[in-house]
Design an enzyme around this catalytic site. Structure first.
Site, PDB file in Angstrom:
ATOM      1  CB  CYS A  26      42.910  35.021  39.866  1.00 34.96           C
ATOM      2  SG  CYS A  26      43.199  36.455  39.866  1.00 34.96           S
ATOM      3  CG  HIS A  88      38.874  45.109  42.843  1.00 37.20           C
ATOM      4  ND1 HIS A  88      39.540  46.211  43.026  1.00 37.20           N
ATOM      5  CD2 HIS A  88      39.919  44.143  43.841  1.00 37.20           C
ATOM      6  CE1 HIS A  88      40.950  45.666  43.336  1.00 37.20           C
ATOM      7  NE2 HIS A  88      40.722  44.273  43.296  1.00 37.20           N
ATOM      8  CD  GLU A 140      35.094  41.492  46.135  1.00 33.92           C
ATOM      9  OE1 GLU A 140      36.490  41.150  45.672  1.00 33.92           O
ATOM     10  OE2 GLU A 140      34.122  40.470  46.703  1.00 33.92           O
ATOM     11  CB  CYS A 208      37.176  33.905  43.615  1.00 28.97           C
ATOM     12  SG  CYS A 208      38.956  34.176  44.026  1.00 28.97           S
ATOM     13  CB  SER A 236      47.253  42.482  47.408  1.00 31.21           C
ATOM     14  OG  SER A 236      46.277  41.385  46.902  1.00 31.21           O
ATOM     15  CB  SER A 281      46.346  41.711  41.834  1.00 26.38           C
ATOM     16  OG  SER A 281      46.793  42.018  43.340  1.00 26.38           O
TER      17      SER A 281
HETATM   18 FE1  SF4 Z   1      40.385  37.147  40.889  1.00 26.64          FE
HETATM   19 FE2  SF4 Z   1      39.197  38.766  42.424  1.00 26.64          FE
HETATM   20 FE3  SF4 Z   1      38.281  37.389  40.385  1.00 26.64          FE
HETATM   21 FE4  SF4 Z   1      39.126  36.032  42.431  1.00 26.64          FE
HETATM   22  S1  SF4 Z   1      37.463  37.049  42.184  1.00 26.64           S
HETATM   23  S2  SF4 Z   1      39.538  35.352  40.387  1.00 26.64           S
HETATM   24  S3  SF4 Z   1      41.125  36.743  43.084  1.00 26.64           S
HETATM   25  S4  SF4 Z   1      40.276  39.220  40.534  1.00 26.64           S
END
Ligand code: SF4
Length: 334
Positions: A26, A88, A140, A208, A236, A281
Site C-alpha cells: 500500500c 504503525h 498501532e 484504510c 501482519s 506489507s
Molecule cells: Fe498501509 Fe497501514 Fe497506511 Fe493502510 S494504514 S495505507 S495498511 S500503512
C-alpha cells in the site's frame, strides 16, 4: 474507489489460480520502506529503526542486510543517531524520549495512522470517551492509545463490546485500528451501539483504503476458490484478516504463508482453483514466487481478478525530503 472486475475469461474447468487485485504494498508501506532505504543512502549505515518498519519478515531481513538495525525501543539507539519510526506510528511518549536523547527521528508513520491519532487528540480535547476498536498490544493501537491514555479504552473483539464499561454513555465515540476486518468491526460497533445508542461514529473511515480494497478483492476470489493462499507474515494484522475474510466469504480453506516454501502440498489435494493474495506489507516478488510454485504443480492458468484501481502515493517524511534536497544542492565553491 471500487471498480468492477470486467469481463472474465471462460474457464475450461482445469486447475487455475485466481490472483486478487489489489494486493501487496500500500502507499504507507511503500513510503516507510523507501524512507529507510533513502536514510541508508543519505546518512550511511547503521540507521536504527524502532520496531519492524512494516510487518514483513522478508522486508525486515532485506533492510537489515543493507545496514538497518531494528530495535524495540529508542533507549537502545546511541545518542544522536538516526532512528526511523515505523509505519504503525508511535505515541507522544516515544517521540519525547527520542528528543530527550537527541536522536534524529525520521517519522515513517503512515499518514492514515496519523489521521486516527489526530482524531483521538481532537475527541480527547472535547473530553469525549473514546472506544478504540483494535488489537491489544498491536503497535498501532499502542501508539494511538498513547495520544490520550485517560480517554481511550481498547475494545479488541465483538465479545469485548458486550463487557466494556464506560463513564458517560452520552459522550462516547469509536475509532479503530486501520487494518481490521471491516465486517468484524461493524459487528463490534453494532454490539456497542446496542448498549450505547448515542455512540458517535468517527468523522471518516479509520480502516484504510488498502485494507478495505484487499478485503473486497479476496472476497471476490474466495467464493470461487477451493483454497486461498494469503502471502504475509504472522504479525501482519491485515494479512491475518485476509485469511479470516476469505473463509467467511466461502473459500474451502485458507492459509497464510510467508513465502512459497511454506506451502504444504497436502493443501492442494483435490483442489482445482487456488486463490492468491497478499497483505499490504508484502513485496510482489513473494507473490510471483507463490504463483511460480503453483505453476510447477499444474496450476499454470492464472487469472487476475481486479476489484479496484489504486494510485495513492505518499511523499517521504519531511525531514528526509529536506536532507535529500540539501544533499542534491550544488556545493558552493569557496
Ligand atoms: Fe498501509 Fe497501514 Fe497506511 Fe493502510 S494504514 S495505507 S495498511 S500503512
Amino acid at each position: 474507489m471500487l471498480a468492477g472486475g470486467g469481463e472474465r475469461a471462460a474457464w475450461d474447468g482445469g486447475r487455475r489460480v485466481l490472483l486478487a487485485a489489489p494486493r501487496g504494498y500500500c502507499a504507507g508501506v511503500d513510503r516507510a520502506v523507501e524512507a529507510v532505504e533513502k536514510a541508508l543512502e543519505l546518512y550511511g549505515a547503521p540507521v536504527y529503526v524502532r520496531k519492524e518498519i512494516v510487518h514483513n519478515k522478508h522486508v525486515v531481513r532485506t533492510l537489515a542486510e543493507r545496514g538497518a538495525v531494528f530495535v524495540q525501543e529508542t533507549s537502545e539507539v546511541p545518542e544522536g543517531a538516526h532512528v526511523v519510526f515505523s509505519a504503525h506510528g508511535v505515541s507522544p511518549a516515544v517521540r519525547e524520549e527520542a528528543a530527550a536523547r537527541s536522536l534524529r527521528a525520521i517519522d515513517a508513520t503512515c499518514p492514515l495512522v496519523t489521521k486516527v491519532h489526530r482524531e483521538a487528540v481532537r475527541f480527547a480535547e472535547r473530553d469525549a470517551e473514546i472506544l478504540l476498536i483494535g488489537h491489544t498490544g498491536h503497535e498501532e493501537v499502542e501508539g494511538t492509545a498513547g495520544e490520550a491514555p485517560e480517554h481511550i479504552t481498547v475494545v479488541d473483539s465483538p465479545e469485548a463490546a458486550d463487557a466494556v464499561q464506560v463513564r458517560d454513555p452520552d459522550n462516547l465515540v469509536w475509532l479503530s485500528q486501520t487494518t481490521l476486518s471491516v465486517d468484524e468491526t461493524m459487528e463490534t460497533v453494532r454490539r456497542l451501539r446496542e448498549r450505547f445508542p448515542n455512540l458517535a461514529d468517527p468523522p471518516s473511515d479509520d480502516i484504510c483504503y488498502a485494507t478495505q480494497n484487499r478485503q473486497v478483492a479476496v472476497k471476490k476470489i474466495a467464493a470461487e476458490s477451493d483454497l486461498v493462499i494469503v502471502v504475509g507474515s504472522a504479525n501482519s494484522s491485515n494479512s491475518v484478516r485476509l485469511v479470516e475474510v476469505a473463509l467467511d466469504a466461502g473459500a474451502g480453506a485458507s492459509h497464510r504463508v510467508d513465502s512459497a516454501a511454506e506451502i504444504d502440498d497436502a493443501w492442494l489435494e483435490g483442489v482445482t482453483t487456488v486463490g492468491v493474495t497478499s497483505g499490504a506489507s508484502v513485496p510482489e516478488v513473494l507473490v510471483r514466487e507463490v504463483v511460480a510454485h503453483l505453476a510447477q504443480r499444474g496450476y499454470g492458468s492464472v487469472e487476475e481478478v481486479t476489484t479496484a484501481q489504486e494510485d495513492l502515493v505518499f511523499s517521504l517524511p519531511t525531514d528526509l525530503r529536506r536532507d535529500i534536497k540539501r544533499r542534491s544542492l550544488p556545493v558552493t565553491p569557496v
